[in-house]
Write a protein that holds these residues in place. Structure first.
Motif, PDB file in Angstrom:
ATOM      1  N   LEU A 175     -11.156  10.644 -22.929  1.00  9.68           N
ATOM      2  CA  LEU A 175     -10.772  12.051 -22.856  1.00  9.68           C
ATOM      3  C   LEU A 175     -10.796  12.557 -21.424  1.00  9.68           C
ATOM      4  O   LEU A 175      -9.918  13.350 -20.999  1.00  9.68           O
ATOM      5  CB  LEU A 175     -11.689  12.898 -23.727  1.00  9.68           C
ATOM      6  CG  LEU A 175     -11.499  12.756 -25.238  1.00  9.68           C
ATOM      7  CD1 LEU A 175     -12.569  13.564 -25.981  1.00  9.68           C
ATOM      8  CD2 LEU A 175     -10.092  13.246 -25.618  1.00  9.68           C
ATOM      9  N   LEU A 176     -11.785  12.123 -20.656  1.00 11.02           N
ATOM     10  CA  LEU A 176     -11.884  12.539 -19.258  1.00 11.02           C
ATOM     11  C   LEU A 176     -10.669  12.065 -18.462  1.00 11.02           C
ATOM     12  O   LEU A 176     -10.096  12.836 -17.640  1.00 11.02           O
ATOM     13  CB  LEU A 176     -13.180  12.019 -18.650  1.00 11.02           C
ATOM     14  CG  LEU A 176     -13.557  12.549 -17.285  1.00 11.02           C
ATOM     15  CD1 LEU A 176     -13.867  14.029 -17.381  1.00 11.02           C
ATOM     16  CD2 LEU A 176     -14.717  11.794 -16.723  1.00 11.02           C
ATOM     17  N   ALA A 180      -7.663  14.386 -16.846  1.00 10.73           N
ATOM     18  CA  ALA A 180      -7.392  14.238 -15.416  1.00 10.73           C
ATOM     19  C   ALA A 180      -5.903  14.019 -15.164  1.00 10.73           C
ATOM     20  O   ALA A 180      -5.338  14.488 -14.163  1.00 10.73           O
ATOM     21  CB  ALA A 180      -8.216  13.098 -14.832  1.00 10.73           C
ATOM     22  N   ILE A 181      -5.262  13.287 -16.043  1.00  9.09           N
ATOM     23  CA  ILE A 181      -3.838  13.024 -15.911  1.00  9.09           C
ATOM     24  C   ILE A 181      -3.027  14.289 -16.232  1.00  9.09           C
ATOM     25  O   ILE A 181      -2.032  14.593 -15.588  1.00  9.09           O
ATOM     26  CB  ILE A 181      -3.406  11.851 -16.820  1.00  9.09           C
ATOM     27  CG1 ILE A 181      -4.039  10.564 -16.337  1.00  9.09           C
ATOM     28  CG2 ILE A 181      -1.897  11.712 -16.871  1.00  9.09           C
ATOM     29  CD1 ILE A 181      -3.787   9.391 -17.217  1.00  9.09           C
ATOM     30  N   ALA A 182      -3.473  15.016 -17.181  1.00  5.39           N
ATOM     31  CA  ALA A 182      -2.729  16.196 -17.620  1.00  5.39           C
ATOM     32  C   ALA A 182      -2.944  17.285 -16.652  1.00  5.39           C
ATOM     33  O   ALA A 182      -2.547  17.995 -15.936  1.00  5.39           O
ATOM     34  CB  ALA A 182      -3.167  16.658 -18.976  1.00  5.39           C
TER      35      ALA A 182
END
Length: 182
Positions: A175-176, A180-182
């Motif tokens: 999820l982290l 971070a990508i989003a």
């Protein structure tokens, strides 16, 4: 032969000896013998007489005479004289030589509990999950559970806990990275 009202033999007859009419009690020589007896004392004496009669120690006539004398007794001495020649309780049987039980019939002792070894990979999985190495925790947890099943070992709780915490850690890191990508 004369018998006094309280059951003692009269003059001219030796105390405690059977007479023509039956058994006559002998007076007890102690100080306590002069103490007055109560109903419960008479009942206890009659119980001893009943037991002696049931065991065949007294004939019917002796039992009846002693029972009547116990009912009319006034002192402990008179009651004690009625049972002086009887055992006060059941006779102890002589010890018998016990035959040893053959070993064939002896119970087999239960084996001592065997302490099973703890799987090392289960502990490694738990430690890895606690310090944050989630992927190694999951891998070692699965290997540890397989070894525990096949080798009959302890430590399944550590492997399961390592797996749960490892999967939660993997989910957290996934999820982290996605955030971070989003």
């Amino acid at each position: 032969m004369s018998v006094q009202p309280w059951g003692e033999p009269g003059p001219g007859h030796p105390p405690g000896k059977p007479s023509v009419g039956g058994w006559q009690p002998a007076p007890a020589p102690t100080h306590q013998a002069a103490m007055r007896a109560g109903h419960s004392d008479r009942d206890r004496t009659v119980d001893v007489l009943k037991a002696a009669f049931a065991e065949g120690r007294l004939s019917v006539q002796e039992y009846e005479q002693r029972h009547e004398a116990a009912s009319a007794a006034q002192t402990y001495g008179q009651l004690a004289a009625l049972v002086a020649d009887l055992p006060s309780g059941p006779m102890v049987a002589p010890p018998t030589v016990a035959t040893p039980v053959p070993a064939t019939f002896m119970a087999v002792p239960a084996p001592a509990p065997v302490r099973r070894p703890t799987n090392v990979l289960a502990v490694v999985s738990l430690v890895c999950s606690l310090i944050g190495f989630s992927a190694p925790a999951v891998i070692t947890g699965h290997i540890a559970r397989s070894e525990i099943r096949h080798r009959d070992m302890d430590g399944d709780w550590a492997a399961v806990l390592g797996l749960v915490l490892g999967y939660m850690g993997c989910a957290f890191w996934t999820l982290l990275v996605l955030f971070a990508i989003a």
